[in-house]
Design an enzyme around this catalytic site. Sequence first.
Site, PDB file in Angstrom:
ATOM      1  N   ASN A 199       0.852  -1.193   0.000  1.00  0.00           N
ATOM      2  CA  ASN A 199       0.000   0.000   0.000  1.00  0.00           C
ATOM      3  C   ASN A 199       0.885   1.240   0.000  1.00  0.00           C
ATOM      4  OD1 ASN A 199       0.548   0.816   2.842  1.00  0.00           O
ATOM      5  ND2 ASN A 199      -0.364  -1.188   3.235  1.00  0.00           N
ATOM      6  N   ASP A 246      -4.501  -6.285   4.971  1.00  0.00           N
ATOM      7  CA  ASP A 246      -5.598  -7.088   5.530  1.00  0.00           C
ATOM      8  C   ASP A 246      -5.673  -8.463   4.882  1.00  0.00           C
ATOM      9  OD1 ASP A 246      -6.501  -5.170   7.342  1.00  0.00           O
ATOM     10  OD2 ASP A 246      -7.581  -4.094   5.777  1.00  0.00           O
ATOM     11  N   LYS A 306       8.859 -17.435 -10.567  1.00  0.00           N
ATOM     12  CA  LYS A 306       8.091 -16.351 -11.180  1.00  0.00           C
ATOM     13  C   LYS A 306       6.897 -16.920 -11.958  1.00  0.00           C
ATOM     14  CE  LYS A 306       8.459 -12.639 -14.504  1.00  0.00           C
ATOM     15  NZ  LYS A 306       9.133 -12.223 -15.720  1.00  0.00           N
ATOM     16  N   PHE A 310      -4.554   3.493  14.776  1.00  0.00           N
ATOM     17  CA  PHE A 310      -4.763   4.453  13.696  1.00  0.00           C
ATOM     18  C   PHE A 310      -5.934   3.990  12.847  1.00  0.00           C
ATOM     19  CE2 PHE A 310      -1.311   7.670  13.244  1.00  0.00           C
ATOM     20  CZ  PHE A 310      -0.700   7.422  14.462  1.00  0.00           C
ATOM     21  N   LYS A 318     -14.836   1.889  14.443  1.00  0.00           N
ATOM     22  CA  LYS A 318     -13.564   1.180  14.687  1.00  0.00           C
ATOM     23  C   LYS A 318     -13.235   1.142  16.181  1.00  0.00           C
ATOM     24  CE  LYS A 318     -11.200   1.002  11.162  1.00  0.00           C
ATOM     25  NZ  LYS A 318     -10.454   1.383   9.985  1.00  0.00           N
ATOM     26  N   LYS A 362     -12.299  -2.001  18.100  1.00  0.00           N
ATOM     27  CA  LYS A 362     -10.932  -2.053  18.635  1.00  0.00           C
ATOM     28  C   LYS A 362     -10.846  -1.016  19.769  1.00  0.00           C
ATOM     29  CE  LYS A 362      -8.801  -3.593  14.317  1.00  0.00           C
ATOM     30  NZ  LYS A 362      -7.766  -3.397  13.295  1.00  0.00           N
TER      31      LYS A 362
HETATM   32  N1  CTP Z   1      -4.172  -3.239  12.058  1.00  0.00           N
HETATM   33  C1  CTP Z   1      -3.499  -4.333  12.532  1.00  0.00           C
HETATM   34  N2  CTP Z   1      -3.484  -5.504  11.829  1.00  0.00           N
HETATM   35  C2  CTP Z   1      -4.148  -5.615  10.665  1.00  0.00           C
HETATM   36  C3  CTP Z   1      -4.872  -4.515  10.170  1.00  0.00           C
HETATM   37  C4  CTP Z   1      -4.864  -3.336  10.885  1.00  0.00           C
HETATM   38  O1  CTP Z   1      -2.889  -4.236  13.596  1.00  0.00           O
HETATM   39  N3  CTP Z   1      -4.106  -6.777  10.009  1.00  0.00           N
HETATM   40  C5  CTP Z   1      -4.180  -1.991  12.852  1.00  0.00           C
HETATM   41  C6  CTP Z   1      -3.568  -0.800  12.169  1.00  0.00           C
HETATM   42  O2  CTP Z   1      -2.179  -0.681  12.462  1.00  0.00           O
HETATM   43  C7  CTP Z   1      -4.353   0.354  12.769  1.00  0.00           C
HETATM   44  C8  CTP Z   1      -5.729  -0.249  13.064  1.00  0.00           C
HETATM   45  O3  CTP Z   1      -5.517  -1.662  13.087  1.00  0.00           O
HETATM   46  O4  CTP Z   1      -3.797   0.795  13.996  1.00  0.00           O
HETATM   47  C9  CTP Z   1      -6.803   0.081  12.067  1.00  0.00           C
HETATM   48  O5  CTP Z   1      -6.388  -0.273  10.788  1.00  0.00           O
HETATM   49  P1  CTP Z   1      -7.322  -0.016   9.512  1.00  0.00           P
HETATM   50  O6  CTP Z   1      -6.635  -0.608   8.321  1.00  0.00           O
HETATM   51  O7  CTP Z   1      -7.714   1.432   9.468  1.00  0.00           O
HETATM   52  O8  CTP Z   1      -8.643  -0.776   9.857  1.00  0.00           O
HETATM   53  P2  CTP Z   1      -9.054  -2.285   9.955  1.00  0.00           P
HETATM   54  O9  CTP Z   1      -9.258  -2.592  11.382  1.00  0.00           O
HETATM   55  O10 CTP Z   1      -8.071  -3.136   9.212  1.00  0.00           O
HETATM   56  O11 CTP Z   1     -10.465  -2.287   9.250  1.00  0.00           O
HETATM   57  P3  CTP Z   1     -10.905  -1.827   7.783  1.00  0.00           P
HETATM   58  O12 CTP Z   1      -9.736  -2.097   6.885  1.00  0.00           O
HETATM   59  O13 CTP Z   1     -12.105  -2.634   7.499  1.00  0.00           O
HETATM   60  O14 CTP Z   1     -11.208  -0.360   7.926  1.00  0.00           O
END
Ligand code: CTP
Length: 415
Positions: A226, A295, A305, A340, A354, A358
Amino acid sequence: MSSDNKNNSRGSSAPLYAPLEGRVILLGVSGGIAVFKAAGYARNLVRLGARVITVMTANAQNFVTPLTFAALTCQRVHTDTFDDMDAHTIPHISLAREADLMLLLPATANIIAKAANGLADDLLSTLYLAFSGPAVFCPAMNPLMYSHAATRDNMAALLSRGHTVVDAGFGDTACGEKGQGRLAEWEDVREAVIKALTPQNLHGLRVLVTAGPTRESLDPVRFFSNRSSGKMGYAVAGEAMRRGGRVTLVTGPCSLQPPPGVNVINVVSAAEMADAVEKQAIEADIIIMSAAVADYSPAEKSDIKIKKGMDTVTLTMKKTRDILSSVLEKRRPGQIITGFCAETGDLEAKAMEKLERKPVDLLVANDVTEHGAGFDVDTNRVLLIDRDHNQEKLPLLSKEEVAVRILNRIEGFLR
Ligand code: CTP
């Protein structure tokens, strides 16, 4: 030259990061070839908001004239104990009273020896004795002089008095030798100065920060990732260091220089980040999860490859471990956890949702589609929501300043 405060040169309307605003630094320049570097550093200190008053020894003036420092700092340079002496002002007393910090840059073996032993035979060494605030020494000299037992003992004496000594760097020195003795890099000097002026409210606390993106590999040449640059997390780690924290930074692949003094654990994938964080989290007092963790990761990874053949390809992705959720499940009493939340629109509602899912102590939410708040920029515009659902919307700020605000809020939970 420094990259500090370059954000505004890009036309951003965010206020400059000026951690030395309103501070007076007494810059003591003693004689060595590194004086020319000190002139650039003096300018950088002014850019960070400081008023820099320079005092030069007689030997320093053989390398660079006082006019150079006067022009770069827009302040008069002092060279003699008996300059402008009148019935009302005694220079070494009035200068010492005015200053918040004394920075000896470069610090020769001679000024280090004089300070360690309390000798006062010129304006600079006299000022050292008349000054009771924090002092930062930046030694620069020939490697043999630097490693000499006398110099080591003198530096140890300064450290035992509570002063900061910024280690000299390794490499080629002006006298043609290789070794330790070069003036420290600007970033190290900057951190030492800011830290010496920052209350050490996180002293001894273990702070775990995650930063950057992760990479989920598909085959030996391709990966999913990303647009996170890691800037926000690195700024948070740097600010926690300045406040005296023992900081561990678990970072995905970034092209940034980690803040000096931080214990860095480099990881690549979400699984590696999860393993590293779960190990470190047990001991941590404060956890700040700013990484943009993938995610999903390819369900199957090819060792060779993948060749182009079919017109379309369907990939199966599997969910990664949610690191923040597992840290929250295992949280120790008293552990302060910050998460975050990067969204694209409808920020407040998504952030509140969120926080339900969390339950962190502090959630830092931003809308990456807003100007100046996205990836790879030096600024951010965030909404802070705490565990009691109190909201604070911050204006567009440099990421360093956002880090200051986040750490201020975290310190509030410690009281
Ligand atoms: N985070 C994490 N592990 C993951 C995904 C996210 O620890 N596999 C943490 C990120 O570092 C951040 C928080 O969770 O502090 C929120 O991440 P975000 O990507 O905004 O949200 P998600 O909980 O993954 O949900 P969504 O993508 O559905 O918004």
